[in-house]
Design an enzyme around this catalytic site. Structure first.
Site, mmCIF file in Angstrom:
data_model
loop_
_atom_site.group_PDB
_atom_site.id
_atom_site.type_symbol
_atom_site.label_atom_id
_atom_site.label_comp_id
_atom_site.label_asym_id
_atom_site.label_seq_id
_atom_site.Cartn_x
_atom_site.Cartn_y
_atom_site.Cartn_z
ATOM 1 N N LYS B 54 0.836 -1.209 0.000
ATOM 2 C CA LYS B 54 0.000 0.000 0.000
ATOM 3 C C LYS B 54 0.866 1.252 0.000
ATOM 4 C CE LYS B 54 -3.898 -2.303 2.166
ATOM 5 N NZ LYS B 54 -4.504 -2.811 3.407
ATOM 6 N N GLN B 98 -5.018 -1.703 9.519
ATOM 7 C CA GLN B 98 -4.868 -3.034 8.923
ATOM 8 C C GLN B 98 -5.491 -4.093 9.833
ATOM 9 O OE1 GLN B 98 -3.358 -3.585 5.828
ATOM 10 N NE2 GLN B 98 -4.076 -5.699 6.023
ATOM 11 N N ASP B 121 -11.546 2.479 4.120
ATOM 12 C CA ASP B 121 -11.846 1.052 4.051
ATOM 13 C C ASP B 121 -13.366 0.813 3.994
ATOM 14 O OD1 ASP B 121 -10.102 -0.988 3.711
ATOM 15 O OD2 ASP B 121 -9.771 -1.402 5.841
#
Lengths: 294, 294
Positions: B54, B98, B121
């Site tokens: 990422k 994460q 997200d």
């Protein structure tokens, strides 16, 4: 063979009676009287009838009922101030703002201002998001009523093929989530769907929530299917009167289906009863008590 | 006739290139550099690989990349304090924590602490709720990637019959909402569904997101269907190595379907590219600029 009738009136009355028993138990064991505040803005005659009905049924269940009537030209800031007051009021466990709002008011902002813990209409994005995520949430009353009516026919919906026709925020979309929670396989159809009759004929459970009178015909149904009719359309009747009809061609459906809800006397009966259930649940959650057994 | 391959690698590279062009334009016209903050807690090796990837792709797109590494035994309060700081930091437009989190941390509370406007997200209940309500929202990256891959085959999904197999919060449930927004008719199937092969054979668009290797067989598919394989399972291969396989029996599907995504090289490629898209969208929204054209 004629289908059996799913009697919303009887099922709703039974549900309200069970809510009343729980409310009495809450008062006795915890000194807790669940309270529902309804905010009505303007004077739409249909909304006034609904609000009066909610008030009556809330009191009949032994709950506290608070009514707030505001004029149609009320300022947005004043509506938000009232909601802030109700959010802070410990006697109020459920807040319902009667929709639609008069022009000039921002419905989305008004709903977002309600404390999600008191959002008994299940419309706050926080509750919609929790519901969409399979988490415990206050869910909209009409879809909740649809599930209860279905479960009066089938103890378990697990693995059944359900179709929801219509994808509104108030009914179709949350109903899909509730059906998934029941482990049904769910198809969501809508105005852009191709060959709706064929999609419909595959389903064990049919939910019609479009608002088009008698759109779902008898030959759209799988023999023995359970049909829940959410639609309500007012049409002209004899002698200048009007009558209500649903999204399902009722007489045709009765020849094919296994069980059918009438209109009126079906889903419509359940909505206020489910509002009482949500208020009871909200009161228990706010007080840190276990969820009630209704 | 063999199906065509949907090349996630090429489509993702193209998307990243278009994001980079938009980022350059933002910098030039508005002095705005979109910034993505990634929070990695603990040292799960797979998560470390994802985060590094990422970071690299964020920088390659011309965005600012912020990495925050916390030890596995960090206190919940410290995680929440970091998120509060990132929420307040005007250089940060996207925040990604994460997952999965180490044991002892409350995932739901951590996600709820993220400013919904920076929730790239798409996991915050506020965004899930807006998505479920058909409102503009940041939506999870993997389902977004699935839609983009499908639209590389079909310019419009309107009226097509789609099946989503799997109802996870990360993929299946939000994917249903995105497909509804595209006016597809959507069926959600899952482990409790009866006769999955038959349900599958009705669909023009098949999304497999279960995580069971090669569950979807060739004879489950309608000839010409578009098949998007979200599943990734690592299985033993020759010489003590491992390899990745999807939820779809790829070779069988290639004989029947119209177009198929490979695993690896399909959906997995899209996730980070869609994260960049979300960060760009979030930056524009926070700055009050119109949504970018990617």
């Amino acid at each position: 063979m004629a289908a059996s009738l799913i009697d919303g009136k009887v099922i709703a009355a039974d549900l309200r009676a069970r809510v009343a028993v729980e409310v009495a138990r809450m008062k006795r064991d915890h000194g807790l009287t669940p309270g529902l505040a309804v905010v009505l803005i303007g004077n739409d005659p249909a909304s006034e009838v609904y609000v009066r009905n909610k008030h009556k049924q809330t009191q009949a269940a032994g709950m506290a009922s608070f009514e707030h009537m505001l004029p149609a030209d009320v300022a947005q800031a004043d509506v938000l101030a009232l909601i802030a007051e109700l959010n802070a009021n410990p006697a109020v466990h459920g807040i319902l703002v009667q929709l639609p709002l008069p022009k000039g008011l921002d419905t989305e902002a008004v709903i977002a201002a309600i404390d999600p813990a008191k959002d008994v209409d299940g419309l706050h994005p926080h509750n919609a998001g929790r519901l969409a995520g399979g988490l415990p949430a206050l869910s909209p009353c009409t879809p909740l009523g649809c599930i209860i009516l279905t479960k009066s026919v089938h103890a378990s919906l697990e693995g059944m093929d359900a179709i929801v026709i219509g994808r509104s925020n108030l009914v179709g979309r949350p109903l899909v989530q509730l059906l998934l929670n029941e482990n049904a396989t769910v198809t969501i159809a809508h105005s852009r769907s191709r060959d709706l009759p064929d999609l419909c004929r595959r389903a064990d459970l049919v939910y019609a929530a479009v608002g088009r009178a008698e759109m779902v015909r008898g030959d759209w149904l799988k023999p023995g299917a359970t049909v829940i009719d959410v639609g309500i359309t007012r049409v002209p009747a004899a002698e200048g009167k009007t009558r209500l009809i649903g999204d399902v061609a009722f007489n045709e459906a009765m020849q094919v289906a296994g069980a059918v809800t009438p209109v009126p006397g079906g889903v419509g009966q359940m909505t206020v009863a489910c509002l009482l259930v949500n208020t009871l649940r909200a009161a228990c959650a706010i007080r840190g008590l276990p969820a009630p057994g209704v």
